[in-house]
Design a protein around this motif. Structure first.
Motif, PDB file in Angstrom:
ATOM      1  N   LEU A   1       0.843  -1.193   0.000  1.00 27.43           N
ATOM      2  CA  LEU A   1       0.000   0.000   0.000  1.00 27.43           C
ATOM      3  C   LEU A   1       0.880   1.245   0.000  1.00 27.43           C
ATOM      4  CD1 LEU A   1      -3.090   0.660   0.279  1.00 27.43           C
ATOM      5  CD2 LEU A   1      -2.685   0.899   2.728  1.00 27.43           C
ATOM      6  N   SER A   2       0.461   2.250  -0.739  1.00 28.38           N
ATOM      7  CA  SER A   2       1.153   3.542  -0.717  1.00 28.38           C
ATOM      8  C   SER A   2       0.135   4.647  -0.530  1.00 28.38           C
ATOM      9  CB  SER A   2       1.945   3.774  -2.010  1.00 28.38           C
ATOM     10  OG  SER A   2       1.071   3.933  -3.113  1.00 28.38           O
TER      11      SER A   2
ATOM     12  N   ILE B   1       1.285  18.682   2.750  1.00 26.16           N
ATOM     13  CA  ILE B   1       2.422  18.470   3.651  1.00 26.16           C
ATOM     14  C   ILE B   1       1.948  18.371   5.097  1.00 26.16           C
ATOM     15  CG2 ILE B   1       4.500  19.570   4.588  1.00 26.16           C
ATOM     16  CD1 ILE B   1       5.074  20.620   1.781  1.00 26.16           C
ATOM     17  N   LEU B   2       1.024  19.239   5.498  1.00 23.78           N
ATOM     18  CA  LEU B   2       0.468  19.149   6.853  1.00 23.78           C
ATOM     19  C   LEU B   2      -0.242  17.808   7.058  1.00 23.78           C
ATOM     20  CD1 LEU B   2      -1.015  22.720   7.487  1.00 23.78           C
ATOM     21  CD2 LEU B   2       1.075  21.737   8.435  1.00 23.78           C
ATOM     22  N   SER B   3      -0.968  17.357   6.040  1.00 22.21           N
ATOM     23  CA  SER B   3      -1.685  16.081   6.129  1.00 22.21           C
ATOM     24  C   SER B   3      -0.713  14.921   6.264  1.00 22.21           C
ATOM     25  CB  SER B   3      -2.566  15.882   4.890  1.00 22.21           C
ATOM     26  OG  SER B   3      -3.503  16.935   4.753  1.00 22.21           O
ATOM     27  N   ALA B   4       0.378  14.954   5.491  1.00 29.37           N
ATOM     28  CA  ALA B   4       1.374  13.881   5.554  1.00 29.37           C
ATOM     29  C   ALA B   4       1.980  13.798   6.947  1.00 29.37           C
ATOM     30  CB  ALA B   4       2.466  14.123   4.508  1.00 29.37           C
ATOM     31  N   TYR B   5       2.307  14.942   7.515  1.00 31.15           N
ATOM     32  CA  TYR B   5       2.846  14.971   8.876  1.00 31.15           C
ATOM     33  C   TYR B   5       1.844  14.391   9.868  1.00 31.15           C
ATOM     34  CZ  TYR B   5       4.261  16.820  13.401  1.00 31.15           C
ATOM     35  OH  TYR B   5       4.590  16.935  14.731  1.00 31.15           O
ATOM     36  N   ASP B   6       0.587  14.804   9.743  1.00 35.00           N
ATOM     37  CA  ASP B   6      -0.446  14.359  10.684  1.00 35.00           C
ATOM     38  C   ASP B   6      -0.707  12.859  10.565  1.00 35.00           C
ATOM     39  OD1 ASP B   6      -2.520  15.206  12.666  1.00 35.00           O
ATOM     40  OD2 ASP B   6      -3.860  14.363  11.157  1.00 35.00           O
ATOM     41  N   ILE B   7      -0.704  12.335   9.362  1.00 35.31           N
ATOM     42  CA  ILE B   7      -0.961  10.903   9.145  1.00 35.31           C
ATOM     43  C   ILE B   7       0.139  10.060   9.772  1.00 35.31           C
ATOM     44  CG2 ILE B   7      -1.017   9.101   7.358  1.00 35.31           C
ATOM     45  CD1 ILE B   7      -2.505  11.208   5.602  1.00 35.31           C
ATOM     46  N   THR B   8       1.394  10.437   9.533  1.00 35.98           N
ATOM     47  CA  THR B   8       2.499   9.652  10.075  1.00 35.98           C
ATOM     48  C   THR B   8       2.598   9.790  11.589  1.00 35.98           C
ATOM     49  OG1 THR B   8       4.007  11.496   9.595  1.00 35.98           O
ATOM     50  CG2 THR B   8       3.857   9.733   7.960  1.00 35.98           C
ATOM     51  N   THR B   9       2.079  10.881  12.126  1.00 36.87           N
ATOM     52  CA  THR B   9       2.052  11.067  13.577  1.00 36.87           C
ATOM     53  C   THR B   9       0.925  10.274  14.214  1.00 36.87           C
ATOM     54  OG1 THR B   9       2.941  13.317  13.336  1.00 36.87           O
ATOM     55  CG2 THR B   9       1.890  12.782  15.425  1.00 36.87           C
ATOM     56  N   THR B  10      -0.192  10.144  13.500  1.00 34.28           N
ATOM     57  CA  THR B  10      -1.394   9.504  14.046  1.00 34.28           C
ATOM     58  C   THR B  10      -1.357   7.988  13.934  1.00 34.28           C
ATOM     59  OG1 THR B  10      -2.693  11.469  13.443  1.00 34.28           O
ATOM     60  CG2 THR B  10      -3.917   9.436  13.918  1.00 34.28           C
ATOM     61  N   PHE B  11      -0.838   7.473  12.800  1.00 29.67           N
ATOM     62  CA  PHE B  11      -0.905   6.031  12.544  1.00 29.67           C
ATOM     63  C   PHE B  11       0.488   5.401  12.570  1.00 29.67           C
ATOM     64  CE2 PHE B  11      -4.428   8.040  10.195  1.00 29.67           C
ATOM     65  CZ  PHE B  11      -5.505   7.432  10.841  1.00 29.67           C
TER      66      PHE B  11
ATOM     67  N   ALA C   1       1.179   3.354   9.295  1.00 28.12           N
ATOM     68  CA  ALA C   1       0.972   4.074   8.038  1.00 28.12           C
ATOM     69  C   ALA C   1       1.873   3.507   6.947  1.00 28.12           C
ATOM     70  CB  ALA C   1       1.264   5.558   8.224  1.00 28.12           C
ATOM     71  N   PRO C   2       1.372   3.426   5.704  1.00 31.31           N
ATOM     72  CA  PRO C   2       2.203   2.965   4.584  1.00 31.31           C
ATOM     73  C   PRO C   2       3.210   4.038   4.197  1.00 31.31           C
ATOM     74  CG  PRO C   2       0.096   3.728   3.772  1.00 31.31           C
ATOM     75  CD  PRO C   2       0.024   3.790   5.277  1.00 31.31           C
ATOM     76  N   MET C   3       3.965   3.787   3.144  1.00 31.12           N
ATOM     77  CA  MET C   3       4.900   4.791   2.649  1.00 31.12           C
ATOM     78  C   MET C   3       4.126   6.034   2.224  1.00 31.12           C
ATOM     79  SD  MET C   3       7.727   4.459  -0.384  1.00 31.12           S
ATOM     80  CE  MET C   3       8.791   5.845  -0.776  1.00 31.12           C
ATOM     81  N   VAL C   4       4.538   7.199   2.730  1.00 32.87           N
ATOM     82  CA  VAL C   4       3.826   8.455   2.481  1.00 32.87           C
ATOM     83  C   VAL C   4       4.681   9.353   1.590  1.00 32.87           C
ATOM     84  CG1 VAL C   4       2.819  10.514   3.513  1.00 32.87           C
ATOM     85  CG2 VAL C   4       2.605   8.311   4.678  1.00 32.87           C
ATOM     86  N   THR C   5       4.099   9.771   0.467  1.00 30.45           N
ATOM     87  CA  THR C   5       4.787  10.626  -0.502  1.00 30.45           C
ATOM     88  C   THR C   5       3.929  11.846  -0.804  1.00 30.45           C
ATOM     89  OG1 THR C   5       5.874   8.722  -1.524  1.00 30.45           O
ATOM     90  CG2 THR C   5       5.781  10.746  -2.824  1.00 30.45           C
TER      91      THR C   5
END
Length: 418
Positions: A257-258, A272-282, A285-289
Motif C-alpha cells: 500500500l502507498s 504536507i500538513l496532512s502527511a505529517y499528521d498521518i504519520t504522527t497519528t498512525f 501508516a504505509p509509505m507516504v509521498t
C-alpha cells in the motif's frame, strides 16, 4: 558568509469567474474584470488529454515514490517519473474541473459531479481509481455579520477542497506494484481562503514538544487554521483525512500500500500538513509521498526535520518564475553563515538569525526540488504571475522538461496529448 533574506506574502490561486455573484453591479464588475484580465492567457493552454501509456513500475514503485529521494531521476528527468508526476497532476486538475465556481449556484463551492462520476467526467475514468471521500476545508476567520449578510456566498466558510481516491482496478494495481491511495487537494479559491493565506506568521504545532533549538516545529498560521478549523456537518479537514485514511489502512493492511498526497498551491501546503499528521497519528501508516505543484513555504527548519525523521518523501515541483513558491515570510540560508575564519561575522550572523527567528517569519524550503522555468518557452509570458503559477503551466513544463542543461524538448510548447 552566505545570508539571503526574502520577504513576501502568498498570492493565492484565483477562481475562473465570480461574475455571477449576487452582489452590487459595481463590485461584481470590478472583481470580474480584475480576474478575467489575468486569466485570459491561461485559456491559451488547452487542458491536456489524460490518455497516455503509463510505465510498468511493479518492483521499482518505491524508487518512484521517493524511497531514495529520487536520486538520479530528476536531472535529467526520468521518463517514468515524468509520467507519474503528470498522472498525479491530472488528479489535482480534476479538483478544479469539478469545482462549482458560480456564487449564484445552489452548489457553489461544492462538486459539480457525484463521487462516482467525477473521475470519468474529468477524463480519468480509465485510471482505475474510485473516489471514497470528498474533503472539505473550513476557514477559521469570522467575518462581521454585516459583511456576511451582504456577501454571504463570497465569504462562505466551508468549501470542497479535494478528495480521497483508492486504486481498485487489478490491472492498474499490478502495473503500480501496490494499491495506491491518493489525497488530491486544490489551491486557493474562496475569499476567506485568500485571507487565511495572508496570516503568514509561524505558529507552533499543537501538542508538539520543542526541539533542541528551543524553537520546535512551527507552520504558517493560516494553513494550520484551514487544516484544523471545523463547522458542522463536515468537521475539520484534519478529522476527515484521519478518519478516511485510517479506514483504508485497516481495510488493506495485508497488501502493499502507498499513500500519495498531491496538491497545487494551497493544496500543496495542506498536503504536507496532512502527511505529517498521518504519520504522527498512525503507527502502521504505509509509505507516504507528497507531490507538490507550485507550493508555498509551509514551516520552519524544525518542522522540516520532523518530516524527515518520519520518513515522509516530498517532491516539490517549482517554476522559477512562480512567485508563490518564494513566499511566505523570510527565507534565510543559514547553512554556511558561521565561518571558522571570521569569528566576528559568525557571532553577528547568529545574533541576526536569532533576532529574525523571534519574529516568527523564518521559513525553509521543504523536500526534494524539481526546478522548472516557464521562460524557456517563448509562448509563455514569464511576467504574467497568474500563468506562471497555474497548474496547467506546471503540467506542460513537466511534460517538456529534459534537464538543467537542456531545459525543454521543444522550442515551442506542446500539448500533453501530442
Amino acid at each position: 558568509m552566505k545570508l539571503g533574506v526574502r520577504v513576501g506574502s502568498i498570492q493565492p490561486h484565483a477562481p475562473p469567474s465570480i461574475s455571477q455573484s449576487n452582489t452590487s453591479p459595481s463590485f461584481k464588475s470590478n472583481i470580474s474584470s480584475q480576474f478575467n484580465k489575468s486569466l485570459r492567457p491561461w485559456n491559451q493552454l488547452k487542458l491536456h488529454s489524460a490518455k497516455c501509456n503509463f510505465p510498468n513500475l511493479r518492483n521499482k514503485w518505491k524508487q518512484y515514490q521517493g524511497i531514495n529521494h529520487w536520486e538520479g531521476l530528476l536531472d535529467p528527468l526520468d521518463d517514468n517519473l515524468r509520467w507519474e508526476i503528470l498522472r498525479y497532476g491530472h488528479f489535482v486538475d480534476a479538483t478544479y474541473t469539478s469545482f462549482d465556481f458560480d456564487p449564484s449556484s445552489l452548489t457553489y463551492a461544492k462538486s459539480l459531479y457525484s463521487k462516482k462520476s467525477l473521475l470519468k467526467k474529468c477524463g480519468l475514468g480509465k485510471y482505475g481509481y474510485r473516489i471514497s471521500k470528498y474533503l472539505y476545508v473550513t476557514c477559521g476567520i469570522h467575518m462581521p455579520k454585516c459583511i456576511n449578510k451582504i456577501f454571504k456566498k463570497l465569504f462562505t466558510r466551508s468549501s470542497l477542497i479535494g478528495y480521497v481516491a483508492i486504486c481498485v482496478n487489478e490491472k492498474e494495481i499490478t502495473r503500480l506494484g501496490r494499491r495506491d491511495i491518493v489525497v488530491s487537494l486544490r489551491g486557493t479559491i474562496t475569499c476567506l481562503e485568500w485571507l487565511e493565506n495572508l496570516r503568514v506568521f509561524l505558529t507552533h504545532l499543537p501538542g508538539v514538544v520543542k526541539g533542541e533549538d528551543d524553537v520546535g516545529p512551527m507552520v504558517q498560521k493560516g494553513f494550520l487554521s484551514l487544516y484544523t478549523s471545523k463547522i458542522t456537518p463536515h468537521g475539520s479537514l484534519q478529522e476527515m483525512i484521519r478518519k478516511e485514511i485510517g479506514r483504508l489502512i485497516q481495510r488493506y493492511t495485508n497488501e502493499p500500500l502507498s499513500l500519495t498526497l498531491t496538491g497545487h498551491s494551497l493544496g500543496a501546503a495542506l498536503a504536507i500538513l496532512s502527511a505529517y499528521d498521518i504519520t504522527t497519528t498512525f503507527n502502521n501508516a504505509p509509505m507516504v509521498t507528497v507531490i507538490s505543484f507550485g507550493g508555498p513555504r509551509v514551516g520552519n527548519g524544525s518542522f522540516r526535520n520532523q518530516l524527515e525523521q518520519k520518513g515522509i518523501k516530498i517532491l516539490r515541483i517549482v517554476n522559477s518564475d512562480d512567485v508563490v513558491t518564494k513566499v511566505p515570510g523570510l527565507f534565510v540560508n543559514f547553512d554556511e553563515v558561521v565561518s571558522d575564519e571570521d569569528v566576528g561575522v559568525g557571532i553577528w550572523s547568529k545574533w541576526f538569525y536569532k533576532y529574525i527567528q523571534n519574529m516568527k517569519l523564518v521559513y525553509v524550503d521543504i523536500g526534494q526540488e524539481l526546478r522548472l522555468s516557464s521562460r524557456e518557452f517563448p509562448c509563455l509570458n514569464k511576467t504574467d504571475v497568474a500563468m506562471c503559477h497555474d497548474l496547467k503551466t506546471y503540467l506542460h513544463l513537466v511534460k517538456n522538461f529534459v534537464s538543467s542543461s537542456c531545459a525543454c524538448k521543444h522550442t515551442k510548447i506542446h500539448s500533453i496529448q501530442s
